[in-house]
Design an enzyme around this catalytic site. Structure first.
Site, PDB file in Angstrom:
ATOM      1  N   GLY A  40       5.770 -12.316  -3.767  1.00  0.00           N
ATOM      2  CA  GLY A  40       5.689 -12.210  -2.336  1.00  0.00           C
ATOM      3  C   GLY A  40       6.729 -12.581  -1.115  1.00  0.00           C
ATOM      4  O   GLY A  40       6.525 -13.480  -0.109  1.00  0.00           O
ATOM      5  N   SER A  41       8.052 -12.254  -1.286  1.00  0.00           N
ATOM      6  CA  SER A  41       8.861 -12.177  -0.313  1.00  0.00           C
ATOM      7  C   SER A  41       8.872 -11.662   0.579  1.00  0.00           C
ATOM      8  O   SER A  41       9.095 -12.454   1.788  1.00  0.00           O
ATOM      9  CB  SER A  41      10.495 -11.752  -1.255  1.00  0.00           C
ATOM     10  N   ASN A  42       8.192 -10.881   0.917  1.00  0.00           N
ATOM     11  CA  ASN A  42       7.831  -9.877   2.171  1.00  0.00           C
ATOM     12  C   ASN A  42       6.385 -10.434   2.558  1.00  0.00           C
ATOM     13  O   ASN A  42       6.094 -11.028   3.944  1.00  0.00           O
ATOM     14  CB  ASN A  42       7.147  -7.774   2.022  1.00  0.00           C
ATOM     15  N   MET A  81      -0.092  -4.056  -6.351  1.00  0.00           N
ATOM     16  CA  MET A  81      -0.123  -3.271  -7.791  1.00  0.00           C
ATOM     17  C   MET A  81      -1.063  -2.894  -8.231  1.00  0.00           C
ATOM     18  O   MET A  81      -0.746  -2.547  -9.532  1.00  0.00           O
ATOM     19  CB  MET A  81       1.467  -3.543  -9.067  1.00  0.00           C
ATOM     20  N   ARG A  82      -1.904  -2.114  -7.744  1.00  0.00           N
ATOM     21  CA  ARG A  82      -3.481  -2.007  -7.511  1.00  0.00           C
ATOM     22  C   ARG A  82      -3.493  -0.817  -6.894  1.00  0.00           C
ATOM     23  O   ARG A  82      -3.125  -1.430  -5.914  1.00  0.00           O
ATOM     24  CB  ARG A  82      -4.359  -3.040  -7.606  1.00  0.00           C
ATOM     25  N   LEU A  83      -4.189   0.471  -7.049  1.00  0.00           N
ATOM     26  CA  LEU A  83      -4.644   1.318  -6.242  1.00  0.00           C
ATOM     27  C   LEU A  83      -5.712   0.620  -5.866  1.00  0.00           C
ATOM     28  O   LEU A  83      -6.714   0.412  -6.235  1.00  0.00           O
ATOM     29  CB  LEU A  83      -4.739   2.832  -7.142  1.00  0.00           C
ATOM     30  N   ILE A  84      -6.011   1.852  -4.317  1.00  0.00           N
ATOM     31  CA  ILE A  84      -7.203   0.892  -4.096  1.00  0.00           C
ATOM     32  C   ILE A  84      -8.478   1.702  -4.330  1.00  0.00           C
ATOM     33  O   ILE A  84      -8.157   3.304  -4.101  1.00  0.00           O
ATOM     34  CB  ILE A  84      -6.996   0.853  -2.323  1.00  0.00           C
ATOM     35  N   ASN A 108       1.121   0.301   3.587  1.00  0.00           N
ATOM     36  CA  ASN A 108       1.572  -0.359   2.614  1.00  0.00           C
ATOM     37  C   ASN A 108       3.161  -0.247   2.991  1.00  0.00           C
ATOM     38  O   ASN A 108       3.466   0.546   3.710  1.00  0.00           O
ATOM     39  CB  ASN A 108       1.808   0.351   1.350  1.00  0.00           C
ATOM     40  N   HIS A 136       6.652   0.609   1.065  1.00  0.00           N
ATOM     41  CA  HIS A 136       6.763   1.125  -0.158  1.00  0.00           C
ATOM     42  C   HIS A 136       8.817   0.941  -0.076  1.00  0.00           C
ATOM     43  O   HIS A 136       9.294   1.865   1.237  1.00  0.00           O
ATOM     44  CB  HIS A 136       6.417   2.867  -0.243  1.00  0.00           C
TER      45      HIS A 136
HETATM   46  C1  GRF Z   1       8.674  -4.906  -2.662  1.00  0.00           C
HETATM   47  O1  GRF Z   1       9.839  -4.174  -2.341  1.00  0.00           O
HETATM   48  C2  GRF Z   1       7.783  -3.685  -1.677  1.00  0.00           C
HETATM   49  O2  GRF Z   1       9.016  -2.656  -1.045  1.00  0.00           O
HETATM   50  C3  GRF Z   1       7.237  -3.353  -3.164  1.00  0.00           C
HETATM   51  O3  GRF Z   1       7.266  -4.127  -3.264  1.00  0.00           O
HETATM   52  C4  GRF Z   1       8.033  -4.571  -3.389  1.00  0.00           C
HETATM   53  C5  GRF Z   1       7.642  -5.706  -3.345  1.00  0.00           C
HETATM   54  O4  GRF Z   1       8.036  -7.128  -3.357  1.00  0.00           O
HETATM   55  N1  GRF Z   1       6.077  -2.324  -2.425  1.00  0.00           N
HETATM   56  P1  GRF Z   1       8.356  -8.557  -2.868  1.00  0.00           P
HETATM   57  O5  GRF Z   1       6.762  -9.166  -4.384  1.00  0.00           O
HETATM   58  O6  GRF Z   1       7.024  -8.922  -1.495  1.00  0.00           O
HETATM   59  O7  GRF Z   1       9.236  -9.683  -3.101  1.00  0.00           O
END
Ligand code: GRF
Length: 204
Positions: A14-16, A93-96, A110, A112
């Protein structure tokens, strides 16, 4: 329904999510408000981050439901209760399935860690390193039924340096993500992203 009311979906660190919450706190999400975290892993660190940020969380284990569709129907009900207009996937980490995709068509994005369409799917950073590319980066895109296949909204490149490991490259990619995602989410929340076919345009 307003695009400014945002739900972030995440499964892991969850750093994003934290970067988006911090951007909101700093007034950098424009009218965007993170109203909810949705996680399929109640034990994931992101759940703790939501608690610390005072953001409500919907934590559901898919295996507690008879099907993926029933799991998502529960999520959709909560999103509608909260009048959520925009879904931001951040390491979800799941397909919708269509249960979520149909009511939120064109309103799910999303992030990526590669320059799509290169290195879609899992371990994009490892895939890029193994391939030996000199440039990789970050893509923010709309979500469709495929794996990382929806229309691209924004991309930023990151150079691969000699001697890079997955960890060192991931670190630089993450820094770019923390800047790019809030910028794009702001534009979305303010209704500035236009979509025509596969082409997108961010209006000033
Ligand atoms: C990120 O690198 C994002 O691009 C990918 O999953 C990672 C999530 O990292 N989809 P975090 O959980 O936000 O730290």
């Amino acid at each position: 329904m307003k695009w400014s009311r945002i739900a972030v979906f995440a499964s892991g660190q969850g750093s994003n999510f934290a970067a988006l919450a911090e951007a909101e706190r700093a007034g950098q999400l424009g009218g965007g408000r993170i109203e909810l975290l949705v996680s399929d892993r109640p034990e994931a660190p992101v759940a703790k981050r939501a608690e610390e940020a005072g953001i409500p969380a919907l934590l559901l284990r898919p295996k507690d439901f008879a099907s993926r569709e029933l799991y998502e129907a529960e999520i959709v009900a909560e999103l509608q209760r909260r009048d959520i207009g925009l879904i931001v996937l951040a390491g979800y980490m799941r397909l919708i399935t269509p249960v979520l995709l149909t009511p939120y068509a064109g309103r799910i994005v999303n992030i990526h860690p590669s320059l799509l369409p290169a290195f879609a799917g899992k371990d994009a950073i490892g895939q890029a390193l193994d391939y030996g590319v000199k440039l990789t980066g970050v893509t923010v895109h709309f979500v469709d039924g495929g794996m990382d296949t929806g229309p691209v909204i924004a991309q930023r490149s990151v150079a691969v340096e000699p001697g890079d490991t997955v960890e060192s490259l991931a670190e630089r990619i993450h820094q770019v993500e923390y800047e790019l995602y809030p910028e794009v989410v702001r534009a979305l929340a303010e209704g500035k992203v236009e979509l025509e076919g596969r082409k997108t345009l961010i209006r000033e």
